[in-house]
Design a protein around this motif. Structure first.
Motif, PDB file in Angstrom:
ATOM      1  N   GLN A   1       0.834  -1.193   0.000  1.00  0.00           N
ATOM      2  CA  GLN A   1       0.000   0.000   0.000  1.00  0.00           C
ATOM      3  C   GLN A   1       0.867   1.241   0.000  1.00  0.00           C
ATOM      4  N   VAL A   2       0.393   2.240  -0.713  1.00  0.00           N
ATOM      5  CA  VAL A   2       1.089   3.519  -0.791  1.00  0.00           C
ATOM      6  C   VAL A   2       0.110   4.630  -0.439  1.00  0.00           C
ATOM      7  N   GLN A   3       0.595   5.592   0.320  1.00  0.00           N
ATOM      8  CA  GLN A   3      -0.221   6.753   0.670  1.00  0.00           C
ATOM      9  C   GLN A   3       0.527   8.031   0.352  1.00  0.00           C
ATOM     10  N   LEU A   4      -0.218   9.027  -0.105  1.00  0.00           N
ATOM     11  CA  LEU A   4       0.309  10.386  -0.259  1.00  0.00           C
ATOM     12  C   LEU A   4      -0.497  11.274   0.668  1.00  0.00           C
ATOM     13  N   ILE A  28       7.156   1.367  -0.913  1.00  0.00           N
ATOM     14  CA  ILE A  28       7.724   2.101  -2.044  1.00  0.00           C
ATOM     15  C   ILE A  28       9.102   1.563  -2.405  1.00  0.00           C
ATOM     16  N   PHE A  29       9.270   1.236  -3.672  1.00  0.00           N
ATOM     17  CA  PHE A  29      10.591   0.872  -4.174  1.00  0.00           C
ATOM     18  C   PHE A  29      11.293   2.091  -4.758  1.00  0.00           C
ATOM     19  N   SER A  30      10.559   2.831  -5.581  1.00  0.00           N
ATOM     20  CA  SER A  30      11.125   4.049  -6.155  1.00  0.00           C
ATOM     21  C   SER A  30       9.995   4.977  -6.580  1.00  0.00           C
ATOM     22  N   ILE A  31      10.340   6.259  -6.660  1.00  0.00           N
ATOM     23  CA  ILE A  31       9.379   7.263  -7.111  1.00  0.00           C
ATOM     24  C   ILE A  31       9.937   7.968  -8.328  1.00  0.00           C
ATOM     25  N   ASN A  32       9.195   8.000  -9.377  1.00  0.00           N
ATOM     26  CA  ASN A  32       9.598   8.718 -10.593  1.00  0.00           C
ATOM     27  C   ASN A  32       9.136  10.160 -10.464  1.00  0.00           C
ATOM     28  N   ASN A  73      14.213  13.522  -1.984  1.00  0.00           N
ATOM     29  CA  ASN A  73      14.093  12.106  -2.317  1.00  0.00           C
ATOM     30  C   ASN A  73      14.304  11.213  -1.092  1.00  0.00           C
ATOM     31  N   ALA A  74      15.126  11.652  -0.158  1.00  0.00           N
ATOM     32  CA  ALA A  74      15.362  10.847   1.040  1.00  0.00           C
ATOM     33  C   ALA A  74      14.108  10.744   1.903  1.00  0.00           C
ATOM     34  N   LYS A  75      13.251  11.765   1.807  1.00  0.00           N
ATOM     35  CA  LYS A  75      12.023  11.780   2.607  1.00  0.00           C
ATOM     36  C   LYS A  75      10.791  11.445   1.773  1.00  0.00           C
ATOM     37  N   ASN A  76      10.977  11.134   0.493  1.00  0.00           N
ATOM     38  CA  ASN A  76       9.841  10.850  -0.403  1.00  0.00           C
ATOM     39  C   ASN A  76       8.797  11.967  -0.333  1.00  0.00           C
ATOM     40  N   THR A  77       9.270  13.185  -0.335  1.00  0.00           N
ATOM     41  CA  THR A  77       8.401  14.337  -0.141  1.00  0.00           C
ATOM     42  C   THR A  77       8.594  15.353  -1.264  1.00  0.00           C
ATOM     43  N   VAL A  78       7.474  15.924  -1.688  1.00  0.00           N
ATOM     44  CA  VAL A  78       7.496  16.982  -2.684  1.00  0.00           C
ATOM     45  C   VAL A  78       6.860  18.228  -2.069  1.00  0.00           C
ATOM     46  N   TYR A  79       7.402  19.367  -2.448  1.00  0.00           N
ATOM     47  CA  TYR A  79       6.940  20.640  -1.906  1.00  0.00           C
ATOM     48  C   TYR A  79       6.494  21.554  -3.048  1.00  0.00           C
ATOM     49  N   LEU A  80       5.610  22.483  -2.712  1.00  0.00           N
ATOM     50  CA  LEU A  80       5.241  23.536  -3.643  1.00  0.00           C
ATOM     51  C   LEU A  80       5.248  24.844  -2.865  1.00  0.00           C
ATOM     52  N   GLN A  81       6.225  25.675  -3.174  1.00  0.00           N
ATOM     53  CA  GLN A  81       6.290  27.002  -2.590  1.00  0.00           C
ATOM     54  C   GLN A  81       5.532  27.960  -3.490  1.00  0.00           C
ATOM     55  N   MET A  82       4.529  28.611  -2.925  1.00  0.00           N
ATOM     56  CA  MET A  82       3.661  29.486  -3.706  1.00  0.00           C
ATOM     57  C   MET A  82       3.818  30.919  -3.194  1.00  0.00           C
ATOM     58  N   CYS A  95      -1.565  16.304  -4.696  1.00  0.00           N
ATOM     59  CA  CYS A  95      -0.251  15.748  -4.967  1.00  0.00           C
ATOM     60  C   CYS A  95      -0.413  14.493  -5.830  1.00  0.00           C
ATOM     61  N   ASN A  96       0.527  14.294  -6.716  1.00  0.00           N
ATOM     62  CA  ASN A  96       0.519  13.118  -7.593  1.00  0.00           C
ATOM     63  C   ASN A  96       1.917  12.535  -7.666  1.00  0.00           C
ATOM     64  N   ALA A  97       2.015  11.211  -7.732  1.00  0.00           N
ATOM     65  CA  ALA A  97       3.338  10.594  -7.840  1.00  0.00           C
ATOM     66  C   ALA A  97       3.258   9.306  -8.656  1.00  0.00           C
ATOM     67  N   ASP A  98       4.280   9.104  -9.446  1.00  0.00           N
ATOM     68  CA  ASP A  98       4.445   7.883 -10.249  1.00  0.00           C
ATOM     69  C   ASP A  98       5.382   6.981  -9.446  1.00  0.00           C
ATOM     70  N   ILE A  99       4.800   5.905  -8.866  1.00  0.00           N
ATOM     71  CA  ILE A  99       5.520   5.115  -7.876  1.00  0.00           C
ATOM     72  C   ILE A  99       5.624   3.659  -8.295  1.00  0.00           C
ATOM     73  N   VAL A 100       6.808   3.112  -8.082  1.00  0.00           N
ATOM     74  CA  VAL A 100       7.006   1.667  -8.231  1.00  0.00           C
ATOM     75  C   VAL A 100       7.033   1.081  -6.820  1.00  0.00           C
ATOM     76  N   THR A 101       6.167   0.111  -6.570  1.00  0.00           N
ATOM     77  CA  THR A 101       6.096  -0.483  -5.237  1.00  0.00           C
ATOM     78  C   THR A 101       7.177  -1.549  -5.066  1.00  0.00           C
ATOM     79  N   ARG A 102       7.306  -2.019  -3.847  1.00  0.00           N
ATOM     80  CA  ARG A 102       8.293  -3.073  -3.586  1.00  0.00           C
ATOM     81  C   ARG A 102       7.942  -4.361  -4.313  1.00  0.00           C
TER      82      ARG A 102
END
Length: 120
Positions: A1-4, A28-32, A73-82, A95-102
């Motif tokens: 399972q993956v959560q954002l 999560i294995f990797s995030i594109n 990438n170390a925290k699997n986190t994306v930010y948006l400064q507005m 938020c959207n992410a292209d994720i490869v699971t384990r």
């Protein structure tokens, strides 16, 4: 399972700034690519900004020069400064992410959304 899970939305006056964050967790294995989309009332969801895992970015014309997307990438986190927010930036931001699971399954994942309201 993956959560954002997004955080950081809120109410701000025009000309002000906000930063929203989105943390991915789970198997999560990797995030594109990761990105932010928004949907205003009565309108379709639209792209705001995207960032690849190597840091290449893409922005909607309406936010260029005002918004900055980044990721940790170390925290699997994306930010948006507005910055220099306008009333027309009012929307639910997703938020959207292209994720490869384990399990090596690749999927497109979405967060639950966070409200950003800009008052005039």
């Amino acid at each position: 399972q993956v959560q954002l899970v997004e955080s950081g939305g809120g109410l701000v006056q025009a000309g002000g700034s906000l930063r929203v964050s989105c943390a991915a967790s789970g198997s999560i294995f990797s995030i594109n690519a990761m990105g932010w989309y928004r949907q205003a009332p009565g309108k379709q969801r639209e792209l705001v900004a995207t960032i690849t895992n190597s840091g290449s970015t893409n922005y909607a014309d309406s936010v260029k020069g005002r918004f900055t997307i980044s990721r940790d990438n170390a925290k699997n986190t994306v930010y948006l400064q507005m910055n220099s927010l306008k009333p027309e930036d009012t929307a639910v931001y997703y938020c959207n992410a292209d994720i490869v699971t384990r399990g090596l399954n690749r999927g497109d994942y979405w967060g639950q959304g966070t409200q950003v309201t800009v008052s005039s």
